[in-house]
Scaffold this motif. Structure first.
Motif, PDB file in Angstrom:
ATOM      1  N   HIS A   1       3.702  -5.786   6.447  1.00 22.20           N
ATOM      2  CA  HIS A   1       2.833  -5.020   7.344  1.00 22.20           C
ATOM      3  C   HIS A   1       3.682  -4.182   8.297  1.00 22.20           C
ATOM      4  N   LEU A   2       3.309  -2.902   8.460  1.00 21.04           N
ATOM      5  CA  LEU A   2       4.007  -2.000   9.371  1.00 21.04           C
ATOM      6  C   LEU A   2       3.026  -1.504  10.419  1.00 21.04           C
ATOM      7  N   ASN A   3       3.424  -1.539  11.670  1.00 20.82           N
ATOM      8  CA  ASN A   3       2.555  -1.138  12.769  1.00 20.82           C
ATOM      9  C   ASN A   3       2.653   0.355  13.046  1.00 20.82           C
ATOM     10  N   ALA A   4       1.593   0.899  13.634  1.00 23.88           N
ATOM     11  CA  ALA A   4       1.584   2.308  14.027  1.00 23.88           C
ATOM     12  C   ALA A   4       2.692   2.568  15.043  1.00 23.88           C
ATOM     13  N   GLY A   5       3.341   3.719  14.899  1.00 23.57           N
ATOM     14  CA  GLY A   5       4.445   4.065  15.784  1.00 23.57           C
ATOM     15  C   GLY A   5       5.794   3.608  15.291  1.00 23.57           C
ATOM     16  N   THR A   6       5.829   2.871  14.174  1.00 24.30           N
ATOM     17  CA  THR A   6       7.095   2.403  13.627  1.00 24.30           C
ATOM     18  C   THR A   6       7.839   3.556  12.970  1.00 24.30           C
ATOM     19  N   TRP A   7       9.111   3.730  13.316  1.00 22.26           N
ATOM     20  CA  TRP A   7       9.917   4.714  12.596  1.00 22.26           C
ATOM     21  C   TRP A   7      10.431   4.078  11.309  1.00 22.26           C
ATOM     22  N   LEU A   8      10.446   4.835  10.249  1.00 22.67           N
ATOM     23  CA  LEU A   8      10.725   4.306   8.914  1.00 22.67           C
ATOM     24  C   LEU A   8      12.187   4.494   8.534  1.00 22.67           C
ATOM     25  N   SER A   9      12.687   3.523   7.799  1.00 23.64           N
ATOM     26  CA  SER A   9      14.018   3.580   7.196  1.00 23.64           C
ATOM     27  C   SER A   9      13.921   2.943   5.824  1.00 23.64           C
ATOM     28  N   ASP A  10      15.020   2.920   5.092  1.00 21.49           N
ATOM     29  CA  ASP A  10      15.004   2.286   3.771  1.00 21.49           C
ATOM     30  C   ASP A  10      14.717   0.791   3.871  1.00 21.49           C
ATOM     31  N   ASP A  11      15.074   0.181   5.002  1.00 24.64           N
ATOM     32  CA  ASP A  11      14.795  -1.251   5.183  1.00 24.64           C
ATOM     33  C   ASP A  11      13.303  -1.534   5.268  1.00 24.64           C
ATOM     34  N   SER A  12      12.495  -0.519   5.620  1.00 25.84           N
ATOM     35  CA  SER A  12      11.056  -0.723   5.727  1.00 25.84           C
ATOM     36  C   SER A  12      10.419  -1.012   4.380  1.00 25.84           C
ATOM     37  N   PHE A  13      11.109  -0.687   3.306  1.00 23.11           N
ATOM     38  CA  PHE A  13      10.542  -0.843   1.971  1.00 23.11           C
ATOM     39  C   PHE A  13      11.247  -1.945   1.178  1.00 23.11           C
ATOM     40  N   GLU A  14      12.073  -2.747   1.852  1.00 27.27           N
ATOM     41  CA  GLU A  14      12.738  -3.849   1.182  1.00 27.27           C
ATOM     42  C   GLU A  14      11.870  -5.096   1.233  1.00 27.27           C
ATOM     43  N   ALA A  15      11.992  -5.925   0.190  1.00 30.17           N
ATOM     44  CA  ALA A  15      11.202  -7.154   0.118  1.00 30.17           C
ATOM     45  C   ALA A  15      11.747  -8.196   1.079  1.00 30.17           C
ATOM     46  N   GLY A  16      10.902  -9.171   1.409  1.00 34.03           N
ATOM     47  CA  GLY A  16      11.337 -10.264   2.262  1.00 34.03           C
ATOM     48  C   GLY A  16      10.468 -10.403   3.489  1.00 34.03           C
ATOM     49  N   GLY A  17      10.187 -11.657   3.840  1.00 35.44           N
ATOM     50  CA  GLY A  17       9.396 -11.927   5.017  1.00 35.44           C
ATOM     51  C   GLY A  17      10.250 -11.942   6.272  1.00 35.44           C
ATOM     52  N   PRO A  18       9.660 -12.343   7.413  1.00 34.53           N
ATOM     53  CA  PRO A  18      10.405 -12.329   8.675  1.00 34.53           C
ATOM     54  C   PRO A  18      11.666 -13.178   8.639  1.00 34.53           C
ATOM     55  N   LEU A  19      11.593 -14.399   8.088  1.00 34.90           N
ATOM     56  CA  LEU A  19      12.779 -15.257   8.069  1.00 34.90           C
ATOM     57  C   LEU A  19      13.876 -14.670   7.196  1.00 34.90           C
TER      58      LEU A  19
ATOM     59  N   THR B   1       0.850  -1.188   0.000  1.00 33.54           N
ATOM     60  CA  THR B   1       0.000   0.000   0.000  1.00 33.54           C
ATOM     61  C   THR B   1       0.888   1.242   0.000  1.00 33.54           C
ATOM     62  N   PRO B   2       0.832   2.079  -1.048  1.00 35.77           N
ATOM     63  CA  PRO B   2       1.674   3.281  -1.076  1.00 35.77           C
ATOM     64  C   PRO B   2       1.339   4.212   0.088  1.00 35.77           C
ATOM     65  N   LEU B   3       2.356   4.790   0.674  1.00 34.18           N
ATOM     66  CA  LEU B   3       2.174   5.677   1.812  1.00 34.18           C
ATOM     67  C   LEU B   3       1.758   7.065   1.342  1.00 34.18           C
ATOM     68  N   THR B   4       0.883   7.693   2.108  1.00 31.68           N
ATOM     69  CA  THR B   4       0.447   9.058   1.838  1.00 31.68           C
ATOM     70  C   THR B   4       0.839   9.949   3.014  1.00 31.68           C
ATOM     71  N   ALA B   5       0.628  11.264   2.834  1.00 26.75           N
ATOM     72  CA  ALA B   5       0.960  12.210   3.904  1.00 26.75           C
ATOM     73  C   ALA B   5       0.107  11.972   5.142  1.00 26.75           C
ATOM     74  N   ALA B   6      -1.122  11.445   4.955  1.00 25.99           N
ATOM     75  CA  ALA B   6      -1.997  11.182   6.102  1.00 25.99           C
ATOM     76  C   ALA B   6      -1.510  10.011   6.949  1.00 25.99           C
ATOM     77  N   ASP B   7      -0.628   9.169   6.391  1.00 25.64           N
ATOM     78  CA  ASP B   7      -0.112   8.018   7.131  1.00 25.64           C
ATOM     79  C   ASP B   7       1.091   8.369   7.994  1.00 25.64           C
ATOM     80  N   LEU B   8       1.659   9.551   7.798  1.00 27.50           N
ATOM     81  CA  LEU B   8       2.964   9.847   8.380  1.00 27.50           C
ATOM     82  C   LEU B   8       2.926  11.083   9.261  1.00 27.50           C
TER      83      LEU B   8
ATOM     84  N   THR C   1       6.209   2.115  -1.267  1.00 29.72           N
ATOM     85  CA  THR C   1       5.335   0.980  -0.949  1.00 29.72           C
ATOM     86  C   THR C   1       6.067  -0.023  -0.073  1.00 29.72           C
ATOM     87  N   PRO C   2       5.604  -0.264   1.137  1.00 34.55           N
ATOM     88  CA  PRO C   2       6.217  -1.308   1.964  1.00 34.55           C
ATOM     89  C   PRO C   2       5.805  -2.699   1.477  1.00 34.55           C
ATOM     90  N   TRP C   3       6.707  -3.654   1.630  1.00 40.83           N
ATOM     91  CA  TRP C   3       6.444  -5.026   1.200  1.00 40.83           C
ATOM     92  C   TRP C   3       5.896  -5.885   2.324  1.00 40.83           C
TER      93      TRP C   3
END
Length: 312
Positions: free
Chosen positions: A105-123, A71-78, A101-103
């Motif tokens: 799920h990101l929770n509220a209160g999360t500070w964003l970095s370039d890693d937030s938009f990288e592909a890949g699951g938890p493992l 889901t692309p981020l908008t100004a209302a999300d940040l 676009t994050p790959w």
């Protein structure tokens, strides 16, 4: 006498009337309200300190609410929050995040970095580039009594029973110092130190702990060079996971790019590639002398995954 008595009584009544009137006037007066203190205005020194402190804080882009993946981020999300110490790699401007676009799920209160938009699951975010995540089937015995948790380090032991192709039962350490990534559904920390899976309530944590105790799979971080070796070990014998002490500070970098990591790999890889040869090279004398005197040594013949002994 009567006139004097009358005059004295009149004077007395007049004085009483004056006293009563004065007393009534005093009682009729309302108490004045205490004056409201004016709000204390911050002093010039406090204003200066607050301004200086605000200038030392650093802006960090933070999510206002949960954002689903893709889901692309908008100004209302940040929003921008000023912190005393900005996390390493965090975004400092809304323009750096709007439209991306994050790959995951990101929770509220999360500070964003370039890693937030990288592909890949938890493992994928829990292992390094020279590691692979491999799941191993376990039970209460194999998993050290069900006490394993993500972040523990274990040695993988292999036990081989005695059979036709393996004259002597044996055991060995297949791969030492493997990091546990997950036990059942419970995962550990990602490479950036954040929990791979979050629990929102104490009830969820309790259920997760119960599932961990009864888990039937354990996910291990395996060096790429030893992946096939461990896979072969899971198929030919019985495995045990032996927990290593937390006091071994070298465990976190056992397989990392340090000077002694190559020797660890060489030592683990130099062990027997075919596990059915474990007992053949060290058979007891009783087994070796059962054959006829002067008999020629048997030759091992391997056809695919079948092994047989033939005497020329």
């Amino acid at each position: 006498m009567n006139s004097r008595f009358t005059m004295a009584l009149a004077v007395l009544l007049l004085v009483g009337a004056l006293i009563a009137g004065y007393w009534g006037l005093v009682l009729s007066r309302q108490p004045q309200a205490a004056p409201v203190a004016a709000p204390v205005q911050p002093t010039a020194v406090e204003k200066t300190v607050a301004t200086a402190e605000d200038q030392t804080r650093q802006p960090v882009v933070v999510l206002l609410h949960d954002v689903p993946p893709f889901t692309p981020l908008t100004a209302a999300d940040l929003t921008l929050e000023k912190l005393r110490s900005a996390p390493a790699g965090s975004l400092a401007s809304l323009d750096q995040a709007i439209g991306r676009t994050p790959w995951r799920h990101l929770n509220a209160g999360t500070w964003l970095s370039d890693d937030s938009f990288e592909a890949g699951g938890p493992l994928a975010r829990m292992i390094h580039r020279d590691e692979r995540a491999l799941a191993v089937a376990v039970d209460e015995v194999i998993s050290a009594g069900g006490q394993l948790i993500p972040g523990d380090y274990v040695d993988v032991l292999l036990f081989l029973r005695q059979d036709v192709s393996n004259p002597q039962q044996s055991a060995q350490i297949v791969v030492p110092a493997l990091r546990i990534l997950g036990v059942g559904e419970q995962l550990g920390l990602t490479n950036d130190g954040k929990p791979a899976s979050s629990t929102s309530s104490p009830e969820d944590k309790l259920k997760q702990e119960q599932r961990r105790t009864a888990a039937r799979t354990v996910v291990l971080a395996v060096p790429e060079q030893l992946l096939s070796r461990l896979m072969l070990a899971t198929q030919v014998g019985t495995l045990r996971l032996a927990v290593r002490s937390n006091e071994e500070q070298r465990l976190a970098k056992y397989w990392a790019g340090k000077s002694d990591s190559s020797s660890h790999l060489s030592a683990a890889d130099s062990r027997l590639a075919q596990f059915n040869q474990l007992a053949l090279g060290s058979a007891p004398k009783g087994l070796a002398s059962n054959g006829p005197t002067g008999a020629r040594p048997a030759v091992e013949v391997i056809r695919g995954n079948q092994t047989s002994q033939q005497t020329p």
